[in-house]
Design a protein around this motif. Structure first.
Motif, PDB file in Angstrom:
ATOM      1  N   GLY A 243      39.443 -46.241 -42.324  1.00 54.94           N
ATOM      2  CA  GLY A 243      38.906 -47.850 -41.745  1.00 54.94           C
ATOM      3  C   GLY A 243      37.791 -47.910 -40.719  1.00 54.94           C
ATOM      4  N   SER A 244      37.259 -46.961 -39.995  1.00 51.77           N
ATOM      5  CA  SER A 244      36.714 -47.588 -38.580  1.00 51.77           C
ATOM      6  C   SER A 244      35.130 -47.097 -39.391  1.00 51.77           C
ATOM      7  N   THR A 245      35.226 -46.212 -41.016  1.00 51.97           N
ATOM      8  CA  THR A 245      33.141 -45.865 -41.356  1.00 51.97           C
ATOM      9  C   THR A 245      32.509 -47.642 -41.670  1.00 51.97           C
ATOM     10  N   PHE A 246      33.092 -49.247 -41.458  1.00 50.48           N
ATOM     11  CA  PHE A 246      32.292 -49.688 -41.195  1.00 50.48           C
ATOM     12  C   PHE A 246      32.239 -50.399 -40.507  1.00 50.48           C
ATOM     13  N   GLY A 247      32.656 -50.095 -38.687  1.00 56.64           N
ATOM     14  CA  GLY A 247      32.536 -50.323 -37.286  1.00 56.64           C
ATOM     15  C   GLY A 247      33.280 -51.287 -36.847  1.00 56.64           C
ATOM     16  N   GLY A 248      32.809 -52.287 -36.373  1.00 49.93           N
ATOM     17  CA  GLY A 248      33.821 -52.518 -35.367  1.00 49.93           C
ATOM     18  C   GLY A 248      34.464 -54.246 -35.871  1.00 49.93           C
ATOM     19  N   GLY A 249      33.324 -55.205 -37.002  1.00 52.75           N
ATOM     20  CA  GLY A 249      33.676 -56.156 -37.802  1.00 52.75           C
ATOM     21  C   GLY A 249      33.869 -57.522 -36.691  1.00 52.75           C
ATOM     22  N   GLU A 250      35.393 -57.887 -37.363  1.00 54.70           N
ATOM     23  CA  GLU A 250      35.382 -58.727 -36.244  1.00 54.70           C
ATOM     24  C   GLU A 250      35.122 -58.519 -34.412  1.00 54.70           C
ATOM     25  N   SER A 251      35.563 -57.742 -34.171  1.00 53.64           N
ATOM     26  CA  SER A 251      36.543 -56.663 -33.170  1.00 53.64           C
ATOM     27  C   SER A 251      35.482 -56.967 -32.376  1.00 53.64           C
ATOM     28  N   ASP A 252      33.650 -56.744 -32.732  1.00 56.05           N
ATOM     29  CA  ASP A 252      32.809 -56.481 -32.349  1.00 56.05           C
ATOM     30  C   ASP A 252      32.478 -57.613 -31.331  1.00 56.05           C
ATOM     31  N   GLN A 253      32.048 -57.209 -30.118  1.00 55.57           N
ATOM     32  CA  GLN A 253      31.686 -58.049 -29.141  1.00 55.57           C
ATOM     33  C   GLN A 253      30.044 -58.634 -29.182  1.00 55.57           C
ATOM     34  N   LEU A 254      29.535 -57.638 -29.734  1.00 57.07           N
ATOM     35  CA  LEU A 254      27.670 -58.314 -30.496  1.00 57.07           C
ATOM     36  C   LEU A 254      28.098 -58.546 -32.040  1.00 57.07           C
ATOM     37  N   PRO A 255      28.183 -60.054 -32.070  1.00 56.16           N
ATOM     38  CA  PRO A 255      28.643 -60.138 -33.410  1.00 56.16           C
ATOM     39  C   PRO A 255      27.741 -59.974 -34.340  1.00 56.16           C
ATOM     40  N   ALA A 256      26.375 -60.388 -34.649  1.00 60.01           N
ATOM     41  CA  ALA A 256      25.453 -59.535 -35.921  1.00 60.01           C
ATOM     42  C   ALA A 256      25.994 -58.716 -35.943  1.00 60.01           C
ATOM     43  N   ARG A 257      26.434 -58.034 -34.876  1.00 58.41           N
ATOM     44  CA  ARG A 257      26.307 -56.156 -35.685  1.00 58.41           C
ATOM     45  C   ARG A 257      27.942 -56.329 -36.099  1.00 58.41           C
ATOM     46  N   GLY A 258      29.075 -56.620 -35.981  1.00 62.21           N
ATOM     47  CA  GLY A 258      29.988 -56.448 -36.171  1.00 62.21           C
ATOM     48  C   GLY A 258      29.999 -57.361 -37.936  1.00 62.21           C
ATOM     49  N   ALA A 259      29.004 -58.900 -37.990  1.00 62.22           N
ATOM     50  CA  ALA A 259      28.802 -59.053 -39.129  1.00 62.22           C
ATOM     51  C   ALA A 259      27.133 -57.392 -39.752  1.00 62.22           C
ATOM     52  N   LEU A 260      27.355 -56.765 -39.875  1.00 63.58           N
ATOM     53  CA  LEU A 260      26.368 -55.703 -40.168  1.00 63.58           C
ATOM     54  C   LEU A 260      27.321 -54.580 -40.753  1.00 63.58           C
ATOM     55  N   GLY A 261      28.427 -54.205 -40.362  1.00 63.87           N
ATOM     56  CA  GLY A 261      28.947 -53.220 -40.649  1.00 63.87           C
ATOM     57  C   GLY A 261      29.734 -54.445 -42.423  1.00 63.87           C
ATOM     58  N   LEU A 262      30.074 -54.856 -41.986  1.00 64.51           N
ATOM     59  CA  LEU A 262      31.154 -55.835 -42.986  1.00 64.51           C
ATOM     60  C   LEU A 262      29.683 -56.040 -44.537  1.00 64.51           C
ATOM     61  N   ALA A 263      28.750 -55.991 -44.196  1.00 65.66           N
ATOM     62  CA  ALA A 263      27.753 -56.782 -44.745  1.00 65.66           C
ATOM     63  C   ALA A 263      27.661 -55.122 -46.119  1.00 65.66           C
ATOM     64  N   ALA A 264      27.417 -54.308 -44.938  1.00 65.65           N
ATOM     65  CA  ALA A 264      27.364 -52.817 -45.964  1.00 65.65           C
ATOM     66  C   ALA A 264      29.273 -53.101 -46.697  1.00 65.65           C
ATOM     67  N   LYS A 265      30.375 -53.101 -46.148  1.00 72.39           N
ATOM     68  CA  LYS A 265      31.276 -53.182 -46.803  1.00 72.39           C
ATOM     69  C   LYS A 265      31.381 -54.040 -48.249  1.00 72.39           C
ATOM     70  N   ALA A 266      30.793 -54.914 -47.959  1.00 76.15           N
ATOM     71  CA  ALA A 266      30.438 -55.458 -49.440  1.00 76.15           C
ATOM     72  C   ALA A 266      29.827 -55.242 -50.340  1.00 76.15           C
ATOM     73  N   ALA A 267      28.794 -54.826 -49.817  1.00 80.27           N
ATOM     74  CA  ALA A 267      27.882 -54.023 -50.846  1.00 80.27           C
ATOM     75  C   ALA A 267      28.580 -53.039 -51.922  1.00 80.27           C
TER      76      ALA A 267
END
Length: 470
Positions: A243-267
């Motif tokens: 569950g932690s592989t892709f980082g903070g997701g929606e809990s990340d207070q740096l939104p673009a960084r959270g989105a980065l993990g979600l983009a990798a998950k989508a890949a």
């Protein structure tokens, strides 16, 4: 040399990256003359090497407040603090103007090859602390020079020393021989020649941090846009997926960084990347067509690879510091007082509390590692952390202990660490993506352009993969 004479010497700052230039600004503010030595041809040389990367921090988080005050009288135009710069933006719109404002205090094409005490190698105790530092420099034209300094701040980063594919920390068997098929940086797929190298091919990405996320997202976008010509990725992880592989997701207070993990998950979810877990690379072999074949310690093999992107982190270059007495953690190669705070097994970028000269101290008084260099092999860093470090160090050198001990920074909480940011043709826009980044919901996934990376910004020069792109 007596103490008063030593106090008249400049403080040498190694690296004209984000943290090195900030160190110079804070020293000037303390009435201390800095001399910044940059190995590259221009300020921010390392940052310029990932100019195509968009940071996952906003302008408001990557401009040092003291530097902003220095720049204001020059006519510098402050970028929108809520916008996300690329590495190229950061270098051209902030780092270069800052270096220009510092003027002759910044010397480029100057590679530091050694630091020592005048007349004292690391063995000699006698009268050691009273001696100035001697900094050995080789210039771009081959000329050698010896400079004396009252103190040294090494903000050279880690960019120049990426870690290898081998799971034991050393190059895998055959890794060097396969160098024609390997890169240790996130590729710039906006460059047609680079794009051609990966389009329609099978690429293995080794790594589990933000840089790996970025590469996977880039390659997924390439696969979607190549008309079905066969662009594919294999994601090599030394650990398993969780569950932690892709980082903070929606809990990340740096939104673009959270989105980065979600983009990798989508890949991965969309089938553009195949995850191979628990794979610890021992060798890189070649098949009959000359393509790399990865071999794990347990004998498993990943073949039919055309290109290999190794994003396993960075490490500090300590060779030119061999004659000064550093107290470094045996695992992270970070200052011993700092190491427990940045242990990647326990902390993310935001759970490391702000720190300064005391955590960065060494037995050799007057030598300081700052920025990404101070984190050793730890894979997490925020530019604002480096700015706070050098503010404290400059105050300590000036003898203002109260200011040096004062904490003047609040960091955002995050579950994603790495060294690069999500990038796109248009920077993500979000009312919540403010400088503080507090508790902002993750924005919708950004449409990736063919364009990531970071942190400090690069060693011997500007900083490392990180210093700058967290």
């Amino acid at each position: 040399m007596n103490a008063s004479a030593t106090a008249e010497l400049p403080v040498v700052v190694i690296g004209a990256g984000p943290v090195g230039l900030a160190a110079a600004v804070h020293l000037v503010g303390q009435g201390i003359e800095p001399l910044v030595l940059e190995a590259g041809a221009r300020a921010g040389a390392a940052v310029r090497e990932w100019a195509h990367v968009r940071l996952f921090s906003t302008w408001g988080e990557v401009v040092d407040p003291a530097a902003e005050k220095l720049l204001a009288p020059t006519g510098w135009v402050r970028p929108d603090p809520a916008a996300y710069p690329s590495g190229g933006d950061w270098a051209e719109r902030y780092l270069q103007p800052l270096a220009d404002a510092l003027g002759e205090r910044v010397r480029t094409g100057a590679t530091v090859t050694g630091v020592s005490r005048s007349g004292r190698d690391r063995i000699v105790d006698a009268d050691r602390a009273a001696q100035p530092f001697v900094v050995h420099v080789t210039h771009a034209d081959g000329r050698e020079e010896r400079l004396t300094a009252r103190a040294v701040i090494d903000a050279s980063g880690t960019w120049a020393t990426p870690s290898p594919a081998g799971a034991d920390g050393l190059p895998a068997l055959g890794e060097r021989a396969a160098s024609d098929r390997i890169t240790y940086r996130v590729p710039d797929l906006d460059d047609p020649s680079v794009r051609a190298r990966y389009a329609g091919r099978r690429t293995a990405v080794i790594g589990a941090g933000a840089s790996a996320f970025t590469a996977l997202a880039q390659l997924a976008h390439l696969a979607e846009s190549d008309g079905g010509t066969g662009t594919r990725s294999v994601w090599i992880l030394r650990r398993g997926l969780s569950g932690s592989t892709f980082g903070g997701g929606e809990s990340d207070q740096l939104p673009a960084r959270g989105a980065l993990g979600l983009a990798a998950k989508a890949a991965v979810d969309d089938g553009h990347a195949e995850a191979v877990t628990g794979f610890r690379t021992e060798a890189v072999e070649r098949d009959g067509d000359g393509r790399p074949v990865l071999v794990a310690e347990d004998g498993r093999r990943v073949d039919a690879i055309d290109e290999l992107i190794v994003l396993t982190g960075f490490r500090p270059d300590l060779t030119f510091l061999s004659e000064v007495r550093l107290d470094l953690d045996v695992r992270l190669q970070a200052p011993v007082e700092l190491a427990p705070l940045i242990d990647p097994n326990q902390h993310s970028c935001g759970t490391v509390y702000p720190h300064g000269h005391r955590e960065l101290s060494h037995p050799e008084q007057g030598i300081h590692l700052a920025g990404m260099k101070s984190y050793g092999r730890a894979p997490t860093f925020l530019a604002m952390t480096g700015y706070e470090q050098v503010r404290s160090i400059a105050a300590a050198i000036a003898g203002d202990t109260d200011a040096a001990d004062r904490v003047e920074l609040t960091l955002p909480e995050t579950g994603v660490c790495g060294g690069s940011g999500l990038f796109d043709s248009a920077a993500p826009e979000s009312d919540e993506a403010t400088a503080g980044g507090c508790c902002a919901p993750t924005p919708e996934l950004i449409q990736l352009g063919a364009t990531a990376a970071v942190r400090e910004s690069a060693s011997g020069g500007s900083g490392g993969s990180g210093e700058g792109a967290c």
